[in-house]
Design an enzyme around this catalytic site. Structure first.
Site, PDB file in Angstrom:
ATOM      1  N   THR A   1      45.484  40.255  30.244  1.00 13.98           N
ATOM      2  CA  THR A   1      45.747  41.056  31.441  1.00 13.98           C
ATOM      3  C   THR A   1      46.034  42.519  31.094  1.00 13.98           C
ATOM      4  O   THR A   1      46.488  42.823  29.978  1.00 13.98           O
ATOM      5  CB  THR A   1      46.957  40.453  32.183  1.00 13.98           C
ATOM      6  OG1 THR A   1      47.381  41.360  33.193  1.00 13.98           O
ATOM      7  CG2 THR A   1      48.154  40.229  31.255  1.00 13.98           C
ATOM      8  N   ASP A   2      45.840  43.396  32.072  1.00 13.10           N
ATOM      9  CA  ASP A   2      46.200  44.806  31.873  1.00 13.10           C
ATOM     10  C   ASP A   2      47.711  45.010  31.878  1.00 13.10           C
ATOM     11  O   ASP A   2      48.207  46.058  31.453  1.00 13.10           O
ATOM     12  CB  ASP A   2      45.526  45.701  32.935  1.00 13.10           C
ATOM     13  CG  ASP A   2      45.912  45.373  34.378  1.00 13.10           C
ATOM     14  OD1 ASP A   2      46.692  44.431  34.610  1.00 13.10           O
ATOM     15  OD2 ASP A   2      45.424  46.072  35.291  1.00 13.10           O
ATOM     16  N   GLU A   3      48.460  43.984  32.356  1.00 13.79           N
ATOM     17  CA  GLU A   3      49.916  44.162  32.487  1.00 13.79           C
ATOM     18  C   GLU A   3      50.603  44.325  31.133  1.00 13.79           C
ATOM     19  O   GLU A   3      51.730  44.802  31.065  1.00 13.79           O
ATOM     20  CB  GLU A   3      50.551  42.984  33.245  1.00 13.79           C
ATOM     21  CG  GLU A   3      50.004  42.852  34.635  1.00 13.79           C
ATOM     22  CD  GLU A   3      50.916  42.123  35.613  1.00 13.79           C
ATOM     23  OE1 GLU A   3      52.078  41.850  35.272  1.00 13.79           O
ATOM     24  OE2 GLU A   3      50.451  41.852  36.729  1.00 13.79           O
TER      25      GLU A   3
ATOM     26  N   TYR B   1      56.454  37.599  32.341  1.00 11.66           N
ATOM     27  CA  TYR B   1      55.038  37.202  32.320  1.00 11.66           C
ATOM     28  C   TYR B   1      54.250  38.081  31.360  1.00 11.66           C
ATOM     29  O   TYR B   1      53.567  37.596  30.452  1.00 11.66           O
ATOM     30  CB  TYR B   1      54.439  37.290  33.735  1.00 11.66           C
ATOM     31  CG  TYR B   1      52.920  37.318  33.729  1.00 11.66           C
ATOM     32  CD1 TYR B   1      52.181  36.198  33.349  1.00 11.66           C
ATOM     33  CD2 TYR B   1      52.214  38.485  34.066  1.00 11.66           C
ATOM     34  CE1 TYR B   1      50.780  36.233  33.321  1.00 11.66           C
ATOM     35  CE2 TYR B   1      50.833  38.517  34.038  1.00 11.66           C
ATOM     36  CZ  TYR B   1      50.121  37.394  33.660  1.00 11.66           C
ATOM     37  OH  TYR B   1      48.743  37.427  33.623  1.00 11.66           O
TER      38      TYR B   1
ATOM     39  N   LYS C   1      52.300  37.235  27.800  1.00 12.02           N
ATOM     40  CA  LYS C   1      50.863  37.467  27.571  1.00 12.02           C
ATOM     41  C   LYS C   1      50.674  38.401  26.367  1.00 12.02           C
ATOM     42  O   LYS C   1      49.763  38.203  25.560  1.00 12.02           O
ATOM     43  CB  LYS C   1      50.201  38.069  28.815  1.00 12.02           C
ATOM     44  CG  LYS C   1      50.068  37.138  30.001  1.00 12.02           C
ATOM     45  CD  LYS C   1      49.194  35.918  29.739  1.00 12.02           C
ATOM     46  CE  LYS C   1      47.714  36.250  29.618  1.00 12.02           C
ATOM     47  NZ  LYS C   1      46.877  35.023  29.524  1.00 12.02           N
TER      48      LYS C   1
HETATM   49  P1  NAD Z   1      46.206  30.462  37.752  1.00 14.27           P
HETATM   50  O1  NAD Z   1      47.687  30.407  37.735  1.00 14.27           O
HETATM   51  O2  NAD Z   1      45.480  30.455  39.043  1.00 14.27           O
HETATM   52  O3  NAD Z   1      45.597  29.270  36.883  1.00 14.27           O
HETATM   53  C1  NAD Z   1      46.133  28.879  35.645  1.00 14.27           C
HETATM   54  C2  NAD Z   1      45.551  27.513  35.297  1.00 14.27           C
HETATM   55  O4  NAD Z   1      46.058  27.128  34.008  1.00 14.27           O
HETATM   56  C3  NAD Z   1      45.954  26.407  36.290  1.00 14.27           C
HETATM   57  O5  NAD Z   1      44.833  25.617  36.606  1.00 14.27           O
HETATM   58  C4  NAD Z   1      46.996  25.608  35.521  1.00 14.27           C
HETATM   59  O6  NAD Z   1      47.031  24.239  35.904  1.00 14.27           O
HETATM   60  C5  NAD Z   1      46.520  25.787  34.087  1.00 14.27           C
HETATM   61  N1  NAD Z   1      47.597  25.619  33.107  1.00 14.27           N
HETATM   62  C6  NAD Z   1      48.853  26.152  33.148  1.00 14.27           C
HETATM   63  N2  NAD Z   1      49.547  25.772  32.064  1.00 14.27           N
HETATM   64  C7  NAD Z   1      48.717  25.011  31.293  1.00 14.27           C
HETATM   65  C8  NAD Z   1      48.844  24.349  30.048  1.00 14.27           C
HETATM   66  N3  NAD Z   1      49.989  24.387  29.358  1.00 14.27           N
HETATM   67  N4  NAD Z   1      47.784  23.669  29.561  1.00 14.27           N
HETATM   68  C9  NAD Z   1      46.618  23.598  30.269  1.00 14.27           C
HETATM   69  N5  NAD Z   1      46.446  24.184  31.461  1.00 14.27           N
HETATM   70  C10 NAD Z   1      47.478  24.903  31.961  1.00 14.27           C
HETATM   71  O7  NAD Z   1      45.833  31.766  36.902  1.00 14.27           O
HETATM   72  P2  NAD Z   1      44.607  32.769  37.058  1.00 14.27           P
HETATM   73  O8  NAD Z   1      44.973  33.816  38.023  1.00 14.27           O
HETATM   74  O9  NAD Z   1      43.376  31.982  37.235  1.00 14.27           O
HETATM   75  O10 NAD Z   1      44.628  33.428  35.610  1.00 14.27           O
HETATM   76  C11 NAD Z   1      43.897  32.847  34.522  1.00 14.27           C
HETATM   77  C12 NAD Z   1      44.111  33.688  33.285  1.00 14.27           C
HETATM   78  O11 NAD Z   1      43.682  35.024  33.524  1.00 14.27           O
HETATM   79  C13 NAD Z   1      45.584  33.787  32.867  1.00 14.27           C
HETATM   80  O12 NAD Z   1      45.629  33.754  31.465  1.00 14.27           O
HETATM   81  C14 NAD Z   1      46.024  35.151  33.382  1.00 14.27           C
HETATM   82  O13 NAD Z   1      47.031  35.681  32.571  1.00 14.27           O
HETATM   83  C15 NAD Z   1      44.732  35.939  33.245  1.00 14.27           C
HETATM   84  N6  NAD Z   1      44.563  37.053  34.201  1.00 14.27           N
HETATM   85  C16 NAD Z   1      44.752  36.867  35.541  1.00 14.27           C
HETATM   86  C17 NAD Z   1      44.506  37.916  36.426  1.00 14.27           C
HETATM   87  C18 NAD Z   1      44.669  37.764  37.910  1.00 14.27           C
HETATM   88  O14 NAD Z   1      44.559  38.756  38.647  1.00 14.27           O
HETATM   89  N7  NAD Z   1      44.894  36.564  38.441  1.00 14.27           N
HETATM   90  C19 NAD Z   1      44.100  39.169  35.923  1.00 14.27           C
HETATM   91  C20 NAD Z   1      43.935  39.322  34.540  1.00 14.27           C
HETATM   92  C21 NAD Z   1      44.152  38.248  33.695  1.00 14.27           C
HETATM   93  O1  DAU Z   2      47.086  43.075  36.676  1.00 10.56           O
HETATM   94  C1  DAU Z   2      46.677  41.767  36.408  1.00 10.56           C
HETATM   95  C2  DAU Z   2      47.700  40.794  36.949  1.00 10.56           C
HETATM   96  O2  DAU Z   2      47.547  40.783  38.368  1.00 10.56           O
HETATM   97  C3  DAU Z   2      47.561  39.398  36.377  1.00 10.56           C
HETATM   98  O3  DAU Z   2      47.823  39.431  35.002  1.00 10.56           O
HETATM   99  C4  DAU Z   2      48.540  38.425  37.072  1.00 10.56           C
HETATM  100  O4  DAU Z   2      48.314  37.106  36.611  1.00 10.56           O
HETATM  101  C5  DAU Z   2      48.292  38.480  38.565  1.00 10.56           C
HETATM  102  O5  DAU Z   2      49.212  37.655  39.234  1.00 10.56           O
HETATM  103  C6  DAU Z   2      48.407  39.916  39.071  1.00 10.56           C
HETATM  104  O6  DAU Z   2      49.774  40.398  38.974  1.00 10.56           O
HETATM  105  P1  DAU Z   2      50.445  41.277  40.131  1.00 10.56           P
HETATM  106  O7  DAU Z   2      51.913  41.157  40.029  1.00 10.56           O
HETATM  107  O8  DAU Z   2      49.874  42.647  40.149  1.00 10.56           O
HETATM  108  O9  DAU Z   2      49.849  40.472  41.420  1.00 10.56           O
HETATM  109  P2  DAU Z   2      50.536  40.042  42.807  1.00 10.56           P
HETATM  110  O10 DAU Z   2      49.412  39.569  43.690  1.00 10.56           O
HETATM  111  O11 DAU Z   2      51.694  39.147  42.611  1.00 10.56           O
HETATM  112  O12 DAU Z   2      51.061  41.423  43.377  1.00 10.56           O
HETATM  113  C7  DAU Z   2      50.183  42.514  43.604  1.00 10.56           C
HETATM  114  C8  DAU Z   2      51.027  43.685  44.064  1.00 10.56           C
HETATM  115  O13 DAU Z   2      51.515  43.394  45.382  1.00 10.56           O
HETATM  116  C9  DAU Z   2      52.252  43.933  43.205  1.00 10.56           C
HETATM  117  O14 DAU Z   2      52.492  45.329  43.140  1.00 10.56           O
HETATM  118  C10 DAU Z   2      53.369  43.234  43.968  1.00 10.56           C
HETATM  119  C11 DAU Z   2      52.953  43.377  45.416  1.00 10.56           C
HETATM  120  N1  DAU Z   2      53.360  42.287  46.311  1.00 10.56           N
HETATM  121  C12 DAU Z   2      53.107  40.998  45.945  1.00 10.56           C
HETATM  122  C13 DAU Z   2      53.452  39.945  46.759  1.00 10.56           C
HETATM  123  C14 DAU Z   2      53.202  38.524  46.327  1.00 10.56           C
HETATM  124  C15 DAU Z   2      53.947  42.579  47.548  1.00 10.56           C
HETATM  125  O15 DAU Z   2      54.145  43.756  47.902  1.00 10.56           O
HETATM  126  N2  DAU Z   2      54.298  41.524  48.356  1.00 10.56           N
HETATM  127  C16 DAU Z   2      54.095  40.217  48.003  1.00 10.56           C
HETATM  128  O16 DAU Z   2      54.490  39.309  48.787  1.00 10.56           O
END
Ligand code: NAD
Ligand code: DAU
Length: 359
Positions: free
Chosen positions: A137-139, A163, A167
């Site tokens: 992730t970019d975080e 989190y 990562k």
């Molecule tokens: P998600 O939470 O929707 O899915 C995670 C999946 O991993 C789920 O299906 C869960 O059951 C599985 N899981 C959790 N723990 C596990 C374990 N110990 N063993 C096997 N499976 C397990 O997450 P996502 O949003 O699909 O993100 C996927 C990946 O991409 C993560 O590594 C996250 O850090 C990264 N990522 C997410 C975003 C985003 O915006 N969602 C952006 C950049 C990177």
């Molecule tokens: O940047 C990549 C990341 O993006 C991934 O690594 C994470 O897995 C993914 O969850 C996401 O993280 P964020 O914290 O940016 O996503 P989230 O959707 O939780 O929140 C997006 C923005 O909106 C953040 O600034 C928090 C804000 N927010 C979120 C929720 C859930 C609100 O203002 N209200 C809300 O109820």
């Protein structure tokens, strides 16, 4: 090695989109072994269209279960591993970091150990062709001021939440396994994804869900925090590209060139919903916007410089924010049953607990 890849976390949001696209695009003849623990975020309904598909084998299990992973590697001889499995929600990591340490750090470590042992046993040709792609992730880069340049791959890691710290630790382990053991790894650091099958605890699906349910649309703090948004299928295509042509040992930033303040994103969602599914009282969904207590340690701005992946691998996103967000809203309107199946039980408990506290 067989024409097989091992995908972890392939029942989650991004993983399931990746699996569906991979099999639909007929990526050579590669099959997928999909290892997922099915936590609250894993959902087999995302993969329902693959039922009976012989190229998809689902295994319920933990990436931290070294014996299970070793067995799967020996049995299926994959040519690559794509590691999506993680705890992914920042707010949950603030309420309870332990599972983030367990899966994101210890789980990735166990997966790397099992992979190292499997990789060491391969013949020279297979060893050279093997890839371990870690989805990050970019975080991990921390938070930017409004005038800072966007994150490049050389930006120092400064993770701020449990989190992102977990990562970051996993990224460092992956890097070290290349540096020390020669394991052929690749890392992608992507910005915020949105699209189909996004779990409604994250901003975009939560807002769509709450809007349609007549509930408040919670904006943390002043809503001026900036994120870069990428349509999930573009993230999947970037991962395929890096897997195919990425330089071993390197990291690639993936982003959509779509920096938006949260409040703008929410207003855009309201405007599209006003058009596609108007409120019965004729008012805008924007009336439901509610300011709530900010997230502790909330990162102010993320911005991704995705020049490297474009220049070296020729990847760029297919969707703009405008096209992707419209498709996403339409998908949620067309798939209300998917949301309803989630929006009970454990999900409801989370929402009640979290928003009671921040609201
Ligand atoms: P998600 O939470 O929707 O899915 C995670 C999946 O991993 C789920 O299906 C869960 O059951 C599985 N899981 C959790 N723990 C596990 C374990 N110990 N063993 C096997 N499976 C397990 O997450 P996502 O949003 O699909 O993100 C996927 C990946 O991409 C993560 O590594 C996250 O850090 C990264 N990522 C997410 C975003 C985003 O915006 N969602 C952006 C950049 C990177
Ligand atoms: O940047 C990549 C990341 O993006 C991934 O690594 C994470 O897995 C993914 O969850 C996401 O993280 P964020 O914290 O940016 O996503 P989230 O959707 O939780 O929140 C997006 C923005 O909106 C953040 O600034 C928090 C804000 N927010 C979120 C929720 C859930 C609100 O203002 N209200 C809300 O109820």
């Amino acid at each position: 090695m067989d024409n097989t890849i091992l995908v972890t976390g392939g029942a989650g949001f991004i993983g399931s989109n990746f699996v569906l696209d991979w099999l639909a695009l007929d990526q050579g003849s590669d099959s997928i072994i999909n290892l997922d623990k099915l936590t609250y975020a894993g959902n087999l309904q995302n993969l329902a269209s693959l039922e009976g598909n012989p190229r998809h084998i689902f295994v319920r299990g933990d990436i931290g279960d070294a014996a299970l992973v070793a067995k799967l590697l020996t049995e299926h001889q994959p040519r690559a591993i794509v590691n999506f499995a993680a705890e992914s929600h920042v707010d949950r990591s603030i309420h309870g970091p332990a599972e983030f340490i367990e899966t994101n750090i210890v789980g990735t470590f166990q997966l790397l150990e099992a992979t190292r042992s499997y990789w060491n046993g391969l013949n020279e040709e297979s060893k050279g062709a093997f890839r371990f792609l870690h989805v990050s992730t970019d975080e991990v880069y921390g938070s930017l001021s409004p005038t800072d340049p966007a994150f490049t791959e050389t930006k120092q890691y400064e993770p701020n939440s449990p989190y992102s710290a977990s990562k970051a630790a996993s990224d460092h382990l992956v890097r070290a396994y290349h540096h020390t053991y020669g394991l052929p790894v690749l890392t992608t650091n992507c910005s915020n994804n949105y699209g189909p099958y996004h779990f409604p605890e994250k901003l975009i699906p939560l807002v769509i869900h709450n809007a349609l349910a007549g509930k408040p649309l919670p904006i943390y703090g002043d809503g001026q925090q900036v994120r870069d948004w990428l349509y999930v299928k573009d993230h999947a295509s970037a991962i395929r590209r890096v897997l195919e042509s990425g330089k071993v040992g390197e990291a690639y930033n993936v982003g959509g060139w779509n920096e938006k303040p949260n409040l703008d994103v929410v207003h855009t969602l309201c405007a599209i919903l006003d058009e596609l599914s108007p409120r019965s009282d004729g008012k805008s969904y924007a009336e439901q916007i509610t300011y709530v207590t900010d997230r502790p340690g909330h990162d102010r701005r993320y911005a991704i410089d995705a020049t490297k992946i474009n220049r070296d691998l020729g990847w760029k996103p297919a969707e703009t924010f405008e096209t992707g967000i419209r498709k996403t809203v339409q998908w949620y309107l067309d798939n209300q049953e998917w949301v309803q199946n989630i929006a009970s039980g454990a999900y409801k408990d989370w929402v009640d607990k979290h928003y009671e506290k921040v609201g």
